[in-house]
Every structure is written in C-alpha cells, then in structure tokens.
Design an enzyme around this catalytic site. Structure first.
Site, PDB file in Angstrom:
ATOM      1  N   SER A 460      25.218  38.189  10.731  1.00 29.91           N
ATOM      2  CA  SER A 460      25.097  38.184   9.266  1.00 29.91           C
ATOM      3  C   SER A 460      26.042  37.185   8.612  1.00 29.91           C
ATOM      4  O   SER A 460      25.646  36.045   8.338  1.00 29.91           O
ATOM      5  CB  SER A 460      25.314  39.594   8.712  1.00 29.91           C
ATOM      6  OG  SER A 460      26.595  40.103   9.083  1.00 29.91           O
ATOM      7  N   ASP A 485      27.703  35.322  15.954  1.00 26.72           N
ATOM      8  CA  ASP A 485      27.067  34.043  15.622  1.00 26.72           C
ATOM      9  C   ASP A 485      27.692  33.406  14.381  1.00 26.72           C
ATOM     10  O   ASP A 485      27.447  32.237  14.100  1.00 26.72           O
ATOM     11  CB  ASP A 485      25.564  34.266  15.394  1.00 26.72           C
ATOM     12  CG  ASP A 485      24.786  32.976  15.174  1.00 26.72           C
ATOM     13  OD1 ASP A 485      24.952  32.047  15.995  1.00 26.72           O
ATOM     14  OD2 ASP A 485      24.027  32.896  14.191  1.00 26.72           O
ATOM     15  N   GLU A 490      34.298  28.149   9.867  1.00 25.59           N
ATOM     16  CA  GLU A 490      33.388  27.429  10.763  1.00 25.59           C
ATOM     17  C   GLU A 490      33.548  25.923  10.580  1.00 25.59           C
ATOM     18  O   GLU A 490      33.832  25.464   9.465  1.00 25.59           O
ATOM     19  CB  GLU A 490      31.933  27.827  10.486  1.00 25.59           C
ATOM     20  CG  GLU A 490      31.649  29.294  10.771  1.00 25.59           C
ATOM     21  CD  GLU A 490      30.187  29.666  10.541  1.00 25.59           C
ATOM     22  OE1 GLU A 490      29.400  28.782  10.126  1.00 25.59           O
ATOM     23  OE2 GLU A 490      29.816  30.839  10.770  1.00 25.59           O
ATOM     24  N   HIS A 513      26.449  29.709  14.897  1.00 20.73           N
ATOM     25  CA  HIS A 513      25.674  29.990  13.671  1.00 20.73           C
ATOM     26  C   HIS A 513      24.233  29.467  13.803  1.00 20.73           C
ATOM     27  O   HIS A 513      23.761  28.675  12.985  1.00 20.73           O
ATOM     28  CB  HIS A 513      26.350  29.356  12.453  1.00 20.73           C
ATOM     29  CG  HIS A 513      25.984  30.044  11.167  1.00 20.73           C
ATOM     30  ND1 HIS A 513      26.843  30.142  10.117  1.00 20.73           N
ATOM     31  CD2 HIS A 513      24.837  30.655  10.766  1.00 20.73           C
ATOM     32  CE1 HIS A 513      26.259  30.785   9.115  1.00 20.73           C
ATOM     33  NE2 HIS A 513      25.032  31.113   9.489  1.00 20.73           N
TER      34      HIS A 513
END
Length: 630
Positions: A460, A485, A490, A513
């Site tokens: 999510s 993920d 990031e 991701h």
C-alpha cells in the site's frame, strides 16, 4: 475571414503528415529486393530538397527515377494519404470548407493525388496548383511536366505571380520553398508549420512558428471551432509515464515534455510555471509551494491509484482538477499479493537464494499451503476487495477491517476492530490509502498483537508500517516473514541507491514499488488518465475527478459552454443566471454540482453574446476559475 486574406497551404508534411512520394515509394517498391535502401535514398533526397541544400528539380528527378511507379499505384497512394491528413487540418475541416474560396494549395507535389485529398475538405480544384505526372503508353510514370513553374526552383513564388492573388497573403508550410514565397515579397506572413516536421533552416526564417493549424487561426482571431489552440497547452509528464499516455497527449495536439524521474519540490516549482497539465506517479509530491508557482495549471493526472502525494485542498482552491486511475492496476497488485503470500508461506525466496549459493535444503519444515489459512485484509477498497475474491477462490478464509462500512464480497467476514483482525489471522495484507492518519498504523504494538508465525504483506504505502518494529519482529521470530513493496523513503530514480533496515532479513521479500508495474496495468493507466484529463479540458466533464464535484456532461453542439468554478456559497447560480438574463443570452442547458467546499456550474448558451457578459461572470464574488469552451 476577411475576403482580402488568402491562405497559401503546402501539401506534403503540411496538409498531410507525410511526404507523398515517400509513401508512393513504399507502394511501388514493395517487391523490390533493394526496397529499404531505395526508400532511405528517397527520404534523404526529400529532406535535402526541403531544406534547400538540393535544388528542387534535382530532387524531383532523382526521386522519380528511383520510384519507378505507375498510374494504378496512384489510387493506392490516395487511399493511404486520406488516412494521413494532419490532425489539426482534420479538426478544422469546417473552417476549410467555409473559406474554400480563399484557400489555395500550392505544392511541389502532384495534382494526381493532391486534388482527390483536398476535395474532401472543400478546396476547389481550380485552387490547386501543383506538378503533373507524365505517363507512357503502359501508364508508367516516366516524367513530369517540365513547363510547369512548380517543377522548377522558386516555382511557388512564380506561380503566385501568375495567378495574381490580391490582398493579404499568408503562407503555411514546412519547407524552404514555402519561405521563398515570403522572401520574394509575394506574401505578408510565412507560418512555419511544425506539426509533422520541424526544419531549423525553415523555422529560423518564419514570421511565426505554428505547431498546428489551430495556432494560426488563433493568432488571426479566426478560430471558431476551438477556444484555445491545443499546441499552446503544455504537458509535463514525470516518472516514466507509459508511452501510450505520451502519444495520446501528442495526438491531441498538446506540447509534451517527458522526464523519466521524479522531481524535487524546488525543481518542480521552477518547471511548473508554464505547464497546463502535469502527469506524475507516486514519487513526485505536488505541494502547496509547487501549486503557488503553477500559474497556468488546469489539471493533474496521477498515473497510479493514490493521490496523497498531491495537495488536493490547494488544487481545489486554485481550480485545478485532479484525476487518477482508481481501478487500472488493481489486478496487477492483487496477483502480486497472492504470489508473495505463497512465496512467504513456502520460504521460496530464501530457498532460491540458497540454491544459487550451491546449498540443497529439501525440507518441509516451515512450509505451508495457503488453503484453509486465515487472510486478514486491512483496507477493503478496490484492491482489498478483489484480493478477497481471489484468495477465497484459492481456499483461504478471508477477514477484513476498514474504517468505512464496506459490503463483504463472497464469504468474507468483516471484523469490528484492527486488533481483532491482527489476533485472528495468519496472514495480514495491507491495502490502505496514503493519508497522514495511516502513518504507522502497523507499529510495535500492532505487530505484537499479530499471531506468532504470521506473515505481513505491505503493497500500500511506505509510511503505514513502522520499519524498525517490523525488523525486530522478523529477527525475533515473532513474524515468520514479510513482503514489502513500498517504503517511507524511496529513490527518485533507478540510479539512486536503495537503503533500508529490512535488507538481508530472512524470508523477507523486498520489491521496488512494482505492485502496479505490469505492462497491462501501465497501459490501462496510460489510456485512462489522459482520457479523463482531455475530456475535462475539451468538455468540462469532471467525472472521476478526485477533488471536483463529478459531472458527466453531454457533448457540446452548436453552443458555447461557460464553466464557472466557485466557492460553495448561496446565490452564485442566481447571479450567473441574472447576468445572462440582463444580456438577453439564451441558456441551452445548465448543470450544477457542489461539494462541501466548491460549486461547479456548466452553462451552455447560444453562440451570440456580449464580451461584457463574460467579464461580469468572471467578476462574481467567490469565482475560482472561469473557462469558455466552443
């Protein structure tokens, strides 16, 4: 259009997207063993002739010699060219038909194929001046009419002298021969047409660079079909938006810039100043500071599900419509969740790494089927609900928790609290949105409440799981594994390093991701989001907008559409209608939708109206944005 104004339009790469002789070559050389080399030679000769580095007659002679074409192939060429008319000429067909007396095609191409193409747009045969093929007894093209001035250098200028046009003359073309008309003193303006091809030597000589016919009509106050030229609408697409999305915006006639990575706040503040449409994915944050610099922004497209990276409130205040793709990657994320659950329950990831290291560990210890296991889904939206259906079909017992009341699908069971879900289930899969309230909803306390030996899947948002607490739970053995993920921080692009406390943990699947990163999902998103934005720009339709009142509008026909976005205050609709009544403007149709903050009024009116009425509508107290479409 004033009777004194004449438009001289080139044919190849202007009226059509292509050079006709290039297409004729594809037809006539279809079975030639040296087809590719000959076609490249034709294109090279064409370019040299168009930029003036080769005389036109030399260019023509060389190309016809290579083509070796015949009369029957001209029919095939015409059919091909009808599908290659330039998009902006197609859009403005009505203008061309209404003003056909004052529109001339003067081309170094050939009447044989030009007249049948332009006739569909109302342009008269007598207004077409072009070369003529000469055929032999077997209908092979063997030469051209060498007496025709258009077969010679500076032929376009000579032709205009001969036909003795009066009044203002505007030339539209993409080649150096078009500029020569202006250079000879025979035209008032030369518009370098760049919709299909841009030649620096030509554009440098132009009075105006025109990315489309819309632009030319707009600057001359002749645009009756479109309220604003699409070539002036700048689109910025970030984060590797799929090429289909890029192509759709370009086909619409917009000016598109593509940047593969995300942008920082400072970078975007500078870049967004002249942008009308912004397309992003999940890593670019569109903050209030960014939006304060967005002087021309009409719409933002989130090429993903979430929109928490966008300041929706500020967008609403500034009249910027936001669209996302709420369903387009659902299946991809769900399939990944199922796959990761199976992998974690069997420790496949660790066993695969061990095998690559030469270790053979054949054991059933710690490996389980998913059939009969209890799956807990946190967040029962589009993804959570579809995961529920697929998991149940694979034999799992499904439970879910959502802060909003959601209808259970199949035999799924709604639990009344997050704690109850965590205590009950063997597998927890997170599918919540990225709102700030969801930060660390799975923290140390929640992980402790999970069953010993459970697994956690997060596809999510990165900030919803407390990473240090997850690390401790994996190392202590309280959790048997996890799949992540999404991460609190990031990399902005593939060249930046990935850093996380989860690296190297046992039975831990880390992915960059990519939950929605399948070709199918990216193609679906790339078609959906531009479609919604273009509908909004073209018609005012806000259906599927995440921050505007949703209105699905009929097509606009024989009317002008007034779009009034305002603060949701009493009496605005009455003021709009009173102004229209004062100016005796007839309302053809009217549509109103509000939410708690803003109102959205669409009014379709007869074409005749006073500009003063528009000024008054813009001045109504509480107006956020006013647009006019026609």
């Amino acid at each position: 259009m004033p009777q004194s104004t004449k438009f001289i339009i080139d044919f190849d790469s202007t009226f059509t997207q292509v050079e006709a002789l290039d297409i004729l070559g594809e037809i006539s050389l279809a079975n030639d063993p040296q087809r590719d080399q000959k076609l490249k030679a034709i294109v090279d000769i064409t370019d040299k002739g168009m930029d003036g580095s080769l005389t036109f007659r030399e260019s023509l002679e060389l190309r016809l010699e290579i083509l070796n074409a015949s009369k029957d192939q001209i029919s095939d060429l015409i059919e091909a060219l009808k599908k290659k008319v330039s998009k902006s000429f197609e859009r403005n067909k009505e203008f061309l038909q209404e003003n056909s007396n004052d529109i001339y095609i003067i081309s170094n191409g050939f009447k044989d194929f030009i007249i049948p193409i332009v006739a569909d747009y109302g342009i008269q045969k007598d207004n077409v001046f072009a070369n003529e093929f000469i055929y032999d007894q077997l209908d092979r093209i063997v030469d051209f009419n060498r007496e025709n001035p258009l077969s010679k250098n500076n032929g376009k200028a000579e032709t205009i002298k001969q036909i003795n046009l009066e009044g203002d003359i505007y030339v539209i073309g993409d080649g150096y021969t078009d500029y020569e008309i202006k250079a000879s003193g025979l035209a008032n303006k030369f518009y370098a047409f760049t919709e299909n091809v841009s030649r620096p030597r030509v554009t440098s000589q132009a009075d105006h660079i025109a990315p489309s016919l819309d632009e030319i009509l707009y600057v001359n106050n002749l645009n009756k079909k479109f309220s604003y030229p699409k070539s002036r609408i700048k689109v910025l697409l970030l984060e590797n938006v799929h090429q289909i999305g890029v192509d759709l915006f370009k086909e619409e006639g917009y000016e598109v810039e593509v940047i593969s990575s995300a942008m920082s706040e400072e970078e975007l503040c500078e870049k967004i100043k002249n942008i009308s449409i912004l397309g992003i994915r999940s890593k670019t944050n569109v903050t209030k500071k960014v939006l304060d610099n967005a002087n021309r922004l009409l719409s933002i497209g989130a090429f993903c599900i979430g929109t928490n990276q966008i300041d929706l409130d500020t967008c609403q205040e500034k009249g910027i419509a936001v669209f996302n793709a709420p369903f387009s990657n659902t299946r991809s994320v769900v399939e990944m969740a199922i796959a990761e659950i199976i992998f974690l329950m069997r420790s496949f990831a660790d066993k695969s790494v061990a095998m690559h290291q030469g270790k053979w560990d054949k054991s059933a210890t710690g490996s389980f089927e998913i059939r009969g296991k209890k799956l807990g889904i946190i967040g029962y939206g589009n993804i959570g609900a579809q995961l529920s259906v697929l998991a149940e079909n694979m034999g799992m017992n499904v439970f879910y928790y959502d802060v909003i009341e959601k209808l259970a699908l199949g035999n799924a069971t709604k639990l009344n609290s997050l704690e109850e879900l965590l205590n009950t289930c063997d597998i927890i899969s997170l599918h919540v949105d990225g709102r700030k309230d969801n930060k660390n909803i799975i923290g140390k306390k929640e992980i402790a409440a999970m069953k010993k030996g459970a697994i956690l899947v997060n596809l999510s948002r990165g900030h919803v799981v407390e990473i240090p607490a997850l690390k401790d739970a994996i190392l202590s053995g309280h959790l048997a594994g996890c799949a992540v993920d999404v991460f609190p921080e990031e990399p902005k692009n593939n060249s930046e390093p990935f850093v996380s406390e989860l690296i190297g943990l046992p039975n831990t699947i880390l992915t960059p991701h990519i939950g929605g990163s399948t070709l199918e999902a990216q193609e679906n998103i790339a078609r959906f989001v531009p479609g919604k934005i273009m509908e909004y720009i073209n018609t005012g339709n806000t259906y599927n907008s995440v921050n505007f009142p949703n209105i699905q509008l009929p097509f606009l026909k024989d009317a002008h559409r007034l779009i009034h976005l305002h603060q949701n205050e009493p009496g605005v609709l009455a003021k709009i209608n009173q102004i229209l009544a004062n100016y005796e403007i007839n309302i053809v149709g009217q549509y109103l939708k509000t939410n708690e903050r803003i109102g959205y009024v669409i009014t379709d009116i007869d074409k005749a109206y006073s500009p003063d009425a528009i000024d008054e509508l813009k001045s109504i107290k509480g107006t956020i944005r006013f647009r006019m479409l026609y």
